[in-house]
Design an enzyme around this catalytic site. Sequence first.
Site, PDB file in Angstrom:
ATOM      1  CG  HIS A  66      -2.039   0.983   1.141  1.00  0.00           C
ATOM      2  ND1 HIS A  66      -1.895   2.306   1.515  1.00  0.00           N
ATOM      3  CD2 HIS A  66      -3.320   0.859   0.701  1.00  0.00           C
ATOM      4  CE1 HIS A  66      -3.041   2.936   1.325  1.00  0.00           C
ATOM      5  NE2 HIS A  66      -3.919   2.090   0.831  1.00  0.00           N
ATOM      6  CD  GLU A 118      -5.975  -3.488  -3.998  1.00  0.00           C
ATOM      7  OE1 GLU A 118      -5.070  -4.326  -4.182  1.00  0.00           O
ATOM      8  OE2 GLU A 118      -5.863  -2.290  -4.299  1.00  0.00           O
TER       9      GLU A 118
END
Length: 389
Positions: free
Chosen positions: A272, A325
């Site tokens: 991320h 995700e």
Amino acid sequence: MPIAEANAPIDAPRGLAGVIVTETRLGDVRGREGFYHYRQYSAVELATSRSFEDVWYLMFHGELPDAAQLAAFRAETAALRPLPDAVRDALPALAGAGALAGPLAGLRTALSLFGASLGFRPLYDIDADRRRADALTVCAAVPTLLTALHRLGRGLQPVAPRADLGHAANYLYMLTGEEPEPAQVRAIEAYLISTIDHGFNASTFTARVITSTGADLAACLVGAVGALSGPLHGGAPSRALDMLDAIGTPDRIDDWIRDRVLGGDRIMGFGHSVYRTEDPRSRMLRGVAEGFGGPLVEFAVQVETRVEELLAELKPGRELHTNVELYAGVVMELCGLPREMFTPTFCAARVIGWSANVLEQAEDSKIIRPAARYVGPPPPQPLPVVAPR
């Protein structure tokens, strides 16, 4: 402390990473702590203990509603779910034209038409009450638009919204035509709440830039949807599941991941741009998935564990953990959502955060206008001589 306005150009890192461009009351992401919040509350605690409408109210009003306020807000927003006739009549053509691209592409055009049909005026020209009314109208209608575009793209008739269902339950009902199970509703509601807002991500910043021009709300949201459609932003939950499918079995994890990492490929569902620890959304959604159980969840946990070990070995010194995700994809798969609706479902939640940011940005009349350093051939150059014709 107010941010000082620069009088001279300031060099910024690529992608504006870490650059503070404004002040906000809506929330923040603390990447090193693995924590993010909406207003003054932990976003994860909200996702696990409150309804979607509670958090929507919080983002728009700055406080959680009491029982009477929540009931009134639910009735107000549920009444806004049906689409204007002009928009509803145009959806078959939009779904047909965007059959290959999917509902998110159709939503961009549908939002423009939606704003035009309701006579949305520039934010610069309307007061705060009118801006809020426009924002509520759009946020309530986006799930109706997305599910209608999806069903029409599959040759099915849209399912009209039901005012007696909560936001998450109504979304699933319009998507499938069947009233969902309570466990599915709660799982999707937790996911939707967890993705309402997340700092100054690309789509939120896009919405705020457009807002700073004084444009109407629909224009701001169309820009945000365009930014979200990029696979490096909102297009990865289905790709993370595709990765699980491609790996197939636990004995293939090491070889498959090593090949991709050494080949320079991105491992979807991991890493991320802000978090340097486990994404708190991933931790929360892993718990939601484990509540369902089953082979898919067990395999996802195996992949997560081994991939983190391999990434630590192959990319030492970097903190690479699961992001939202991977388990978002698992949860949506378990709840029966088709993969082409994973990113649109994300959009159905994030439109609340975008709109809250639009409302906040609209309070400031300063246009966002950064600069760029020119690196082309030095000007002015003499124009080349053109032979007479």
